[in-house]
Motif scaffolding. Sequence first.
Motif, PDB file in Angstrom:
ATOM      1  N   GLU A   1      35.600  19.741  71.399  1.00 35.12           N
ATOM      2  CA  GLU A   1      35.279  21.080  71.819  1.00 35.12           C
ATOM      3  C   GLU A   1      36.428  21.903  71.843  1.00 35.12           C
ATOM      4  OE1 GLU A   1      33.840  23.523  75.913  1.00 35.12           O
ATOM      5  OE2 GLU A   1      33.737  21.253  75.940  1.00 35.12           O
ATOM      6  N   GLY A   2      36.352  23.218  71.533  1.00 37.07           N
ATOM      7  CA  GLY A   2      37.265  24.190  71.152  1.00 37.07           C
ATOM      8  C   GLY A   2      37.865  23.950  70.053  1.00 37.07           C
ATOM      9  N   SER A   3      39.408  24.357  70.121  1.00 38.50           N
ATOM     10  CA  SER A   3      40.241  24.276  68.784  1.00 38.50           C
ATOM     11  C   SER A   3      41.888  24.248  69.274  1.00 38.50           C
ATOM     12  CB  SER A   3      39.833  25.310  67.995  1.00 38.50           C
ATOM     13  OG  SER A   3      40.626  26.672  68.324  1.00 38.50           O
ATOM     14  N   ALA A   4      42.542  23.899  68.348  1.00 37.30           N
ATOM     15  CA  ALA A   4      44.047  23.706  68.435  1.00 37.30           C
ATOM     16  C   ALA A   4      44.595  23.550  66.969  1.00 37.30           C
ATOM     17  CB  ALA A   4      44.327  22.392  69.126  1.00 37.30           C
ATOM     18  N   THR A   5      45.483  24.587  66.936  1.00 40.52           N
ATOM     19  CA  THR A   5      46.473  24.522  65.789  1.00 40.52           C
ATOM     20  C   THR A   5      47.585  23.751  65.745  1.00 40.52           C
ATOM     21  OG1 THR A   5      45.455  26.893  65.026  1.00 40.52           O
ATOM     22  CG2 THR A   5      47.245  26.203  64.035  1.00 40.52           C
ATOM     23  N   ILE A   6      47.619  22.734  64.872  1.00 42.00           N
ATOM     24  CA  ILE A   6      48.825  21.652  65.302  1.00 42.00           C
ATOM     25  C   ILE A   6      49.448  21.872  63.414  1.00 42.00           C
ATOM     26  CG2 ILE A   6      49.248  19.344  65.520  1.00 42.00           C
ATOM     27  CD1 ILE A   6      46.340  19.094  66.851  1.00 42.00           C
ATOM     28  N   SER A   7      50.784  21.383  63.988  1.00 41.88           N
ATOM     29  CA  SER A   7      51.705  21.364  62.828  1.00 41.88           C
ATOM     30  C   SER A   7      52.827  20.184  63.404  1.00 41.88           C
ATOM     31  CB  SER A   7      52.686  22.594  62.581  1.00 41.88           C
ATOM     32  OG  SER A   7      53.785  22.500  61.564  1.00 41.88           O
ATOM     33  N   ASP A   8      53.277  19.653  62.229  1.00 42.52           N
ATOM     34  CA  ASP A   8      54.190  18.414  62.270  1.00 42.52           C
ATOM     35  C   ASP A   8      55.598  18.727  62.049  1.00 42.52           C
ATOM     36  OD1 ASP A   8      53.800  18.465  59.681  1.00 42.52           O
ATOM     37  OD2 ASP A   8      53.413  16.275  59.573  1.00 42.52           O
ATOM     38  N   GLY A   9      55.816  20.057  61.453  1.00 38.38           N
ATOM     39  CA  GLY A   9      56.909  20.757  61.190  1.00 38.38           C
ATOM     40  C   GLY A   9      57.081  20.435  59.562  1.00 38.38           C
ATOM     41  N   LEU A  10      56.251  19.413  59.080  1.00 44.48           N
ATOM     42  CA  LEU A  10      56.442  19.325  57.593  1.00 44.48           C
ATOM     43  C   LEU A  10      55.451  19.824  56.923  1.00 44.48           C
ATOM     44  CD1 LEU A  10      57.366  15.256  58.131  1.00 44.48           C
ATOM     45  CD2 LEU A  10      58.837  17.212  57.812  1.00 44.48           C
ATOM     46  N   SER A  11      54.015  19.700  57.256  1.00 49.77           N
ATOM     47  CA  SER A  11      53.136  20.424  56.634  1.00 49.77           C
ATOM     48  C   SER A  11      52.896  21.782  57.032  1.00 49.77           C
ATOM     49  CB  SER A  11      51.819  19.574  56.841  1.00 49.77           C
ATOM     50  OG  SER A  11      52.155  18.236  56.057  1.00 49.77           O
ATOM     51  N   PRO A  12      51.942  22.607  56.506  1.00 46.81           N
ATOM     52  CA  PRO A  12      51.699  23.913  57.056  1.00 46.81           C
ATOM     53  C   PRO A  12      50.650  23.410  58.315  1.00 46.81           C
ATOM     54  CG  PRO A  12      51.084  23.807  54.770  1.00 46.81           C
ATOM     55  CD  PRO A  12      51.699  22.509  55.388  1.00 46.81           C
ATOM     56  N   PRO A  13      50.871  24.487  59.312  1.00 49.78           N
ATOM     57  CA  PRO A  13      49.906  24.427  60.456  1.00 49.78           C
ATOM     58  C   PRO A  13      48.369  24.307  60.076  1.00 49.78           C
ATOM     59  CG  PRO A  13      51.316  26.072  60.904  1.00 49.78           C
ATOM     60  CD  PRO A  13      51.599  25.726  59.434  1.00 49.78           C
ATOM     61  N   LYS A  14      47.617  23.405  60.624  1.00 49.21           N
ATOM     62  CA  LYS A  14      46.158  23.394  60.430  1.00 49.21           C
ATOM     63  C   LYS A  14      45.294  23.508  61.920  1.00 49.21           C
ATOM     64  CE  LYS A  14      42.659  20.618  58.278  1.00 49.21           C
ATOM     65  NZ  LYS A  14      42.152  19.565  57.691  1.00 49.21           N
ATOM     66  N   THR A  15      44.217  24.128  61.844  1.00 49.58           N
ATOM     67  CA  THR A  15      43.506  24.286  62.905  1.00 49.58           C
ATOM     68  C   THR A  15      42.568  23.347  63.002  1.00 49.58           C
ATOM     69  OG1 THR A  15      43.788  26.570  62.999  1.00 49.58           O
ATOM     70  CG2 THR A  15      41.976  25.791  64.314  1.00 49.58           C
ATOM     71  N   PHE A  16      42.162  22.737  64.027  1.00 56.19           N
ATOM     72  CA  PHE A  16      41.278  21.337  64.160  1.00 56.19           C
ATOM     73  C   PHE A  16      40.379  21.926  65.328  1.00 56.19           C
ATOM     74  CE2 PHE A  16      45.153  19.754  62.830  1.00 56.19           C
ATOM     75  CZ  PHE A  16      44.651  18.629  61.606  1.00 56.19           C
ATOM     76  N   ARG A  17      39.018  21.828  64.883  1.00 56.78           N
ATOM     77  CA  ARG A  17      37.966  22.048  65.687  1.00 56.78           C
ATOM     78  C   ARG A  17      36.987  21.030  66.171  1.00 56.78           C
ATOM     79  NH1 ARG A  17      38.929  26.277  62.187  1.00 56.78           N
ATOM     80  NH2 ARG A  17      39.440  28.137  63.138  1.00 56.78           N
ATOM     81  N   ALA A  18      35.794  21.125  66.681  1.00 58.47           N
ATOM     82  CA  ALA A  18      34.941  20.106  67.057  1.00 58.47           C
ATOM     83  C   ALA A  18      34.549  19.501  65.904  1.00 58.47           C
ATOM     84  CB  ALA A  18      33.693  20.769  68.003  1.00 58.47           C
ATOM     85  N   GLY A  19      34.457  18.119  65.856  1.00 56.13           N
ATOM     86  CA  GLY A  19      34.045  17.407  64.634  1.00 56.13           C
ATOM     87  C   GLY A  19      35.437  16.852  63.926  1.00 56.13           C
ATOM     88  N   ASP A  20      36.192  17.459  63.911  1.00 56.47           N
ATOM     89  CA  ASP A  20      37.344  17.066  63.031  1.00 56.47           C
ATOM     90  C   ASP A  20      38.296  16.068  63.724  1.00 56.47           C
ATOM     91  OD1 ASP A  20      36.965  19.133  61.482  1.00 56.47           O
ATOM     92  OD2 ASP A  20      38.643  20.488  62.573  1.00 56.47           O
ATOM     93  N   VAL A  21      38.801  15.170  62.858  1.00 52.47           N
ATOM     94  CA  VAL A  21      39.555  13.940  63.277  1.00 52.47           C
ATOM     95  C   VAL A  21      40.903  14.109  62.829  1.00 52.47           C
ATOM     96  CG1 VAL A  21      39.584  11.396  63.072  1.00 52.47           C
ATOM     97  CG2 VAL A  21      37.357  12.501  63.308  1.00 52.47           C
TER      98      VAL A  21
ATOM     99  N   GLY B   1      47.905  27.779  75.547  1.00 58.08           N
ATOM    100  CA  GLY B   1      49.325  27.598  75.462  1.00 58.08           C
ATOM    101  C   GLY B   1      50.091  26.980  74.196  1.00 58.08           C
ATOM    102  N   ARG B   2      51.260  27.199  74.122  1.00 59.48           N
ATOM    103  CA  ARG B   2      52.173  26.425  72.722  1.00 59.48           C
ATOM    104  C   ARG B   2      53.067  25.672  73.567  1.00 59.48           C
ATOM    105  NH1 ARG B   2      51.954  29.714  68.051  1.00 59.48           N
ATOM    106  NH2 ARG B   2      51.187  31.577  68.145  1.00 59.48           N
ATOM    107  N   PHE B   3      52.935  24.406  72.927  1.00 61.87           N
ATOM    108  CA  PHE B   3      53.693  23.370  73.217  1.00 61.87           C
ATOM    109  C   PHE B   3      54.085  22.264  72.280  1.00 61.87           C
ATOM    110  CE2 PHE B   3      49.322  22.306  74.567  1.00 61.87           C
ATOM    111  CZ  PHE B   3      49.044  21.319  74.106  1.00 61.87           C
TER     112      PHE B   3
ATOM    113  N   HIS C   1      49.141  24.757  69.364  1.00 65.32           N
ATOM    114  CA  HIS C   1      48.795  26.186  69.805  1.00 65.32           C
ATOM    115  C   HIS C   1      47.212  26.000  70.166  1.00 65.32           C
ATOM    116  CE1 HIS C   1      48.034  30.708  68.769  1.00 65.32           C
ATOM    117  NE2 HIS C   1      48.135  30.300  70.238  1.00 65.32           N
ATOM    118  N   VAL C   2      47.059  26.117  71.529  1.00 61.90           N
ATOM    119  CA  VAL C   2      45.794  26.170  71.780  1.00 61.90           C
ATOM    120  C   VAL C   2      45.593  27.755  72.209  1.00 61.90           C
ATOM    121  CG1 VAL C   2      44.108  25.400  73.794  1.00 61.90           C
ATOM    122  CG2 VAL C   2      45.830  23.674  72.855  1.00 61.90           C
TER     123      VAL C   2
END
Length: 140
Positions: free
Chosen positions: A62-82, A46-48, A94-95
């Motif tokens: 586990e899995g991934s999500a693309t996240i944006s704060d509206g200021l920086s370009p969206p970034k995809t985060f995956r297992a192991g990312d902080v 979903g997108r929320f 965006h999951v």
Amino acid sequence: MTSGELRAAPIEPSWIHEGRPVARNTMLSRSADGMAWTLVWDCTAGRFEWHYDIDETIHFIEGSATISDGLSPPKTFRAGDVLFIPRGAVCHWHVESYVRKVAFCRKTQPKVVALALRAASKAKRMLSRRSGAGSALEAA
């Protein structure tokens, strides 16, 4: 500590922009003062948006999500990312299929209160040094 069973944790309906994401979580720990806690959270596609009223440090497991704060370009985060998200941020998630994270959450004081608490603590340390009170090295 909990058994780790994930329970329904619905996303605020007005925050959902696409799909029908299903979120769940479980509390792993909570500080004695209730100001900090750790939980496991997962979510389906979903997108929320998410409005943060706490500081949150996320470790994706586990899995991934693309996240944006509206200021920086969206970034995809995956297992192991902080990722650290400060109180007051609004992030767009965006999951694509599924994501699971461990979240380290902390309530923060308003800046003026935090500043006053730090100043009081510093003054207390300075006074105790001057009076010699509390020194672990003093002879009895």
